[in-house]
Design a protein around this motif. Structure first.
Motif, mmCIF file in Angstrom:
data_model
loop_
_atom_site.group_PDB
_atom_site.id
_atom_site.type_symbol
_atom_site.label_atom_id
_atom_site.label_comp_id
_atom_site.label_asym_id
_atom_site.label_seq_id
_atom_site.Cartn_x
_atom_site.Cartn_y
_atom_site.Cartn_z
ATOM 1 N N LEU A 1 2.854 7.710 -8.641
ATOM 2 C CA LEU A 1 1.660 6.901 -8.898
ATOM 3 C C LEU A 1 0.749 7.564 -9.920
ATOM 4 O O LEU A 1 0.429 8.753 -9.816
ATOM 5 N N ILE A 2 0.359 6.777 -10.927
ATOM 6 C CA ILE A 2 -0.630 7.231 -11.904
ATOM 7 C C ILE A 2 -1.600 6.087 -12.167
ATOM 8 O O ILE A 2 -1.333 4.925 -11.833
ATOM 9 N N SER A 3 -2.724 6.397 -12.789
ATOM 10 C CA SER A 3 -3.679 5.363 -13.175
ATOM 11 C C SER A 3 -3.237 4.743 -14.493
ATOM 12 O O SER A 3 -2.415 5.314 -15.232
ATOM 13 N N VAL A 4 -3.805 3.584 -14.827
ATOM 14 C CA VAL A 4 -3.457 2.958 -16.102
ATOM 15 C C VAL A 4 -3.933 3.829 -17.259
ATOM 16 O O VAL A 4 -3.281 3.880 -18.314
ATOM 17 N N GLU A 5 -5.027 4.561 -17.077
ATOM 18 C CA GLU A 5 -5.505 5.460 -18.128
ATOM 19 C C GLU A 5 -4.502 6.587 -18.379
ATOM 20 O O GLU A 5 -4.246 6.961 -19.527
ATOM 21 N N LEU B 1 9.535 -11.804 -12.126
ATOM 22 C CA LEU B 1 9.485 -13.086 -12.825
ATOM 23 C C LEU B 1 10.274 -13.154 -14.128
ATOM 24 O O LEU B 1 10.299 -14.200 -14.767
ATOM 25 N N SER B 2 10.926 -12.054 -14.515
ATOM 26 C CA SER B 2 11.768 -12.138 -15.708
ATOM 27 C C SER B 2 12.789 -11.019 -15.742
ATOM 28 O O SER B 2 12.476 -9.867 -15.429
ATOM 29 N N ASN B 3 14.005 -11.393 -16.127
ATOM 30 C CA ASN B 3 15.028 -10.414 -16.464
ATOM 31 C C ASN B 3 15.731 -10.855 -17.739
ATOM 32 O O ASN B 3 16.936 -10.742 -17.886
ATOM 33 N N THR B 4 14.949 -11.396 -18.663
ATOM 34 C CA THR B 4 15.498 -11.887 -19.921
ATOM 35 C C THR B 4 16.090 -10.736 -20.734
ATOM 36 O O THR B 4 17.185 -10.838 -21.288
ATOM 37 N N TYR B 5 15.334 -9.648 -20.791
ATOM 38 C CA TYR B 5 15.769 -8.429 -21.479
ATOM 39 C C TYR B 5 15.253 -7.191 -20.765
ATOM 40 O O TYR B 5 15.592 -6.061 -21.123
ATOM 41 N N GLU B 6 14.427 -7.384 -19.722
ATOM 42 C CA GLU B 6 13.654 -6.297 -19.129
ATOM 43 C C GLU B 6 14.511 -5.163 -18.570
ATOM 44 O O GLU B 6 14.251 -3.980 -18.854
ATOM 45 N N ARG B 7 15.532 -5.507 -17.784
ATOM 46 C CA ARG B 7 16.322 -4.441 -17.177
ATOM 47 C C ARG B 7 17.075 -3.639 -18.233
ATOM 48 O O ARG B 7 17.215 -2.412 -18.121
ATOM 49 N N ARG B 8 17.553 -4.315 -19.271
ATOM 50 C CA ARG B 8 18.245 -3.611 -20.350
ATOM 51 C C ARG B 8 17.304 -2.612 -21.032
ATOM 52 O O ARG B 8 17.710 -1.497 -21.392
ATOM 53 N N MET B 9 16.059 -3.012 -21.220
ATOM 54 C CA MET B 9 15.091 -2.123 -21.856
ATOM 55 C C MET B 9 14.754 -0.941 -20.949
ATOM 56 O O MET B 9 14.584 0.196 -21.413
ATOM 57 N N ILE B 10 14.657 -1.212 -19.651
ATOM 58 C CA ILE B 10 14.385 -0.139 -18.684
ATOM 59 C C ILE B 10 15.484 0.919 -18.743
ATOM 60 O O ILE B 10 15.221 2.124 -18.698
ATOM 61 N N GLU B 11 16.720 0.467 -18.875
ATOM 62 C CA GLU B 11 17.849 1.407 -18.898
ATOM 63 C C GLU B 11 17.890 2.248 -20.171
ATOM 64 O O GLU B 11 18.478 3.335 -20.185
ATOM 65 N N GLU B 12 17.240 1.766 -21.244
ATOM 66 C CA GLU B 12 17.289 2.468 -22.524
ATOM 67 C C GLU B 12 16.009 3.235 -22.841
ATOM 68 O O GLU B 12 16.017 4.132 -23.696
ATOM 69 N N ALA B 13 14.904 2.901 -22.187
ATOM 70 C CA ALA B 13 13.609 3.491 -22.538
ATOM 71 C C ALA B 13 13.518 4.961 -22.127
ATOM 72 O O ALA B 13 14.076 5.370 -21.108
ATOM 73 N N ASP B 14 12.786 5.733 -22.911
ATOM 74 C CA ASP B 14 12.541 7.133 -22.563
ATOM 75 C C ASP B 14 11.633 7.238 -21.341
ATOM 76 O O ASP B 14 11.829 8.107 -20.491
ATOM 77 N N ILE B 15 10.639 6.358 -21.285
ATOM 78 C CA ILE B 15 9.672 6.344 -20.182
ATOM 79 C C ILE B 15 9.573 4.926 -19.636
ATOM 80 O O ILE B 15 9.418 3.971 -20.405
ATOM 81 N N VAL B 16 9.656 4.787 -18.319
ATOM 82 C CA VAL B 16 9.531 3.480 -17.664
ATOM 83 C C VAL B 16 8.287 3.493 -16.777
ATOM 84 O O VAL B 16 8.159 4.332 -15.879
ATOM 85 N N ILE B 17 7.386 2.546 -17.063
ATOM 86 C CA ILE B 17 6.150 2.399 -16.291
ATOM 87 C C ILE B 17 6.119 0.997 -15.713
ATOM 88 O O ILE B 17 6.238 0.010 -16.452
ATOM 89 N N ALA C 1 12.033 4.239 -11.864
ATOM 90 C CA ALA C 1 10.848 4.193 -12.735
ATOM 91 C C ALA C 1 10.286 5.606 -12.847
ATOM 92 O O ALA C 1 10.319 6.374 -11.886
ATOM 93 N N ASP C 2 9.782 5.934 -14.015
ATOM 94 C CA ASP C 2 9.169 7.258 -14.179
ATOM 95 C C ASP C 2 7.774 7.298 -13.572
ATOM 96 O O ASP C 2 7.377 8.303 -12.969
ATOM 97 N N TYR C 3 7.061 6.183 -13.732
ATOM 98 C CA TYR C 3 5.694 6.119 -13.222
ATOM 99 C C TYR C 3 5.407 4.731 -12.652
ATOM 100 O O TYR C 3 5.953 3.717 -13.131
ATOM 101 N N LEU C 4 4.548 4.685 -11.651
ATOM 102 C CA LEU C 4 4.114 3.440 -11.033
ATOM 103 C C LEU C 4 2.595 3.348 -11.113
ATOM 104 O O LEU C 4 1.884 4.318 -10.841
ATOM 105 N N VAL C 5 2.113 2.190 -11.492
ATOM 106 C CA VAL C 5 0.675 1.905 -11.515
ATOM 107 C C VAL C 5 0.409 0.810 -10.510
ATOM 108 O O VAL C 5 1.004 -0.278 -10.600
ATOM 109 N N GLU C 6 -0.436 1.052 -9.528
ATOM 110 C CA GLU C 6 -0.748 0.032 -8.534
ATOM 111 C C GLU C 6 -1.756 -0.950 -9.126
ATOM 112 O O GLU C 6 -2.809 -0.552 -9.624
ATOM 113 N N ALA C 7 -1.405 -2.239 -9.081
ATOM 114 C CA ALA C 7 -2.242 -3.292 -9.653
ATOM 115 C C ALA C 7 -2.490 -4.370 -8.605
ATOM 116 O O ALA C 7 -1.768 -4.462 -7.608
ATOM 117 N N ASP C 8 -3.494 -5.202 -8.844
ATOM 118 C CA ASP C 8 -3.813 -6.265 -7.882
ATOM 119 C C ASP C 8 -4.298 -7.528 -8.588
ATOM 120 O O ASP C 8 -5.033 -8.321 -8.011
#
Length: 437
Positions: free
Chosen positions: A7-11, A131-147, A168-175
């Motif tokens: 868990l990290i902040s958005v900042e 709500l989407s897996n149009t390209y998202e999972r593919r990008m997650i697998e290739e990205a250096d950092i996943v937030i 995921a490398d980092y999680l940001v809790e949102a509401d």
């Protein structure tokens, strides 16, 4: 690492961004709202950061002209915010067919950061990309950092959207609330067009619908059908009503029988509530869902899309006004071609016969025909004339499959607005599309 350790902040997430980074975010409601809405706050620290997005729903400050030295935007599909920001000179469109959008992009550049929205982890630690897996999972697998911005308001969906929080490398809790796409209320013209299309849809057909008043009118016209199936790039609010009415059952589908298949969902809160924890809906990789050969595995497949302008030979401009990018190709060619490859498949392109457009010389709006002898100079051909099947306006249906140019001219003029038919015929003669014997 434990959940809490990630868990990290958005900042803190924003502080991971460096000059020249390539950032990818999710499509539509899968966009990372917290991150994108605060991205401008690091403009003084970075240069030449590129954000790649698709149908963005946020109105991020980073899109403003004052930040153009810090941020560039590459878009797979323009929404109103990108159309406006395009004038700043740092926004550019990525030509694509939706099923190849992620794959071709990865052939060109790899993301340093993927940031998107997701549901909360379940008891096993799995997160849904929601709500989407149009390209998202593919990008997650290739990205250096996943937030991932994990949010209790996002529905937990199924398909191939599930990843473990440890991936995921980092999680940001949102509401924040899930962005909604207001329902386009069908006009009288929409309902006429919807009825024409409905008359060509049979019980047991498998359908794909696009965005807007005409597709909504089609959905509203299908309430008396039985056992329809869904294989679509976009899951819409109108489909939910048809499920609840018992119209959509998927019982006759030849691929994923009984399941609704999509690659993203965008609509109202009722849609999101329907999707939550619902195993009857599969949100799957866009490269699979929109592959024309996969679409063709659905017998009786019916594709329904809209266009901006069509010429008398059948060329469809569905994404630009002249050379100015308006939206995107999306999956129009994917679904139109795929449907026609299917056993008993059909493809429909719908449009109003006319539009009200401001005359540049007088400044006064005037009615013009959307069926034209030639597309506007610089117009993008989203669907080639080779791939057009049925064309529908409020004046009828033109069947173009297998027709020659003369037949196309005659059939398209027949569904043009009556006040423009004589002029269209004269212009067709002048440019040599048809000749007198």
């Amino acid at each position: 690492m434990s959940y809490k350790d990630k868990l990290i902040s958005v900042e803190e997430a924003l502080n991971l961004v460096k000059s020249n980074d390539m950032i990818v975010t999710g499509l539509g409601s899968a966009e990372a709202q917290l991150f994108m809405n605060k991205l401008h706050t690091i403009a003084h620290k970075v240069e030449n950061v590129t954000v790649t997005n698709c149908l963005p729903m946020s109105n991020g400050e980073f899109l403003k002209a004052e930040y153009r030295k810090s941020f560039n935007v590459d878009g797979w599909f323009y929404s109103p915010v990108l159309r406006k920001a395009h004038l700043n000179g740092n926004v550019s469109f990525i030509p694509n067919h939706l099923h190849l959008a992620g794959i071709k992009r990865l052939n060109h550049v790899k993301p340093n950061i993927y940031v998107g929205s997701a549901s909360m982890p379940d008891k096993h630690g799995y997160i849904s990309l929601s709500l989407s897996n149009t390209y998202e999972r593919r990008m997650i697998e290739e990205a250096d950092i996943v937030i991932l911005e994990i949010n209790p308001n996002y529905p937990r969906t199924f398909g191939d959207v599930e990843i473990h929080y440890k991936d995921a490398d980092y999680l940001v809790e949102a509401d924040y609330e899930v962005p909604v796409l207001p329902d386009a209320v069908p006009s009288d013209k929409d309902m006429i067009i919807g009825k024409f299309i409905e008359e060509n849809i049979k019980n047991g057909d498998c359908i794909q619908l696009g965005i807007g008043g005409i597709p909504n009118a089609v959905a509203a016209s299908l309430k008396d059908k039985k056992d329809l199936g869904i294989h679509t790039e976009m899951m819409t609010s109108g489909m939910v009503e048809l499920v609840k009415l018992g119209v959509i059952t998927g019982k006759r589908k030849t691929l994923h029988k009984g399941k609704i298949v999509c690659t993203f969902a965008l609509g109202n809160n009722e849609l999101y509530e329907f999707l939550d924890d619902n195993p009857s809906v599969l949100v799957m990789d866009g490269n699979y869902v929109n592959d024309p050969y996969v679409i063709a595995e659905n017998d009786n497949m019916v594709s329904i899309n809209t266009t901006i302008e069509i010429d008398l030979t059948g060329q469809c401009c569905s994404e630009s006004i002249g050379p100015t990018q308006f939206s995107g190709t999306g999956g129009q060619a994917d679904t139109a071609i795929g449907a026609q490859k299917a056993k008993n498949g059909r493809s429909f392109i719908a449009l109003y016969s006319t539009a009200m457009v401001k005359n540049k010389a007088t400044g006064v709006k005037e009615e013009i025909s959307k069926i034209v002898p030639m597309l506007k100079q610089g117009a993008v051909v989203s669907l080639s004339r080779n791939d057009v099947d049925f064309v529908v306006t409020e004046y009828g249906v033109a069947a173009l499959r297998g027709t020659n140019i003369k037949e196309r001219v005659e059939r398209l003029i027949a569904i043009a607005h009556p006040k423009f038919r004589e002029e269209l015929r004269r212009e067709a003669h002048e440019i040599g599309l048809i000749y007198d014997k």
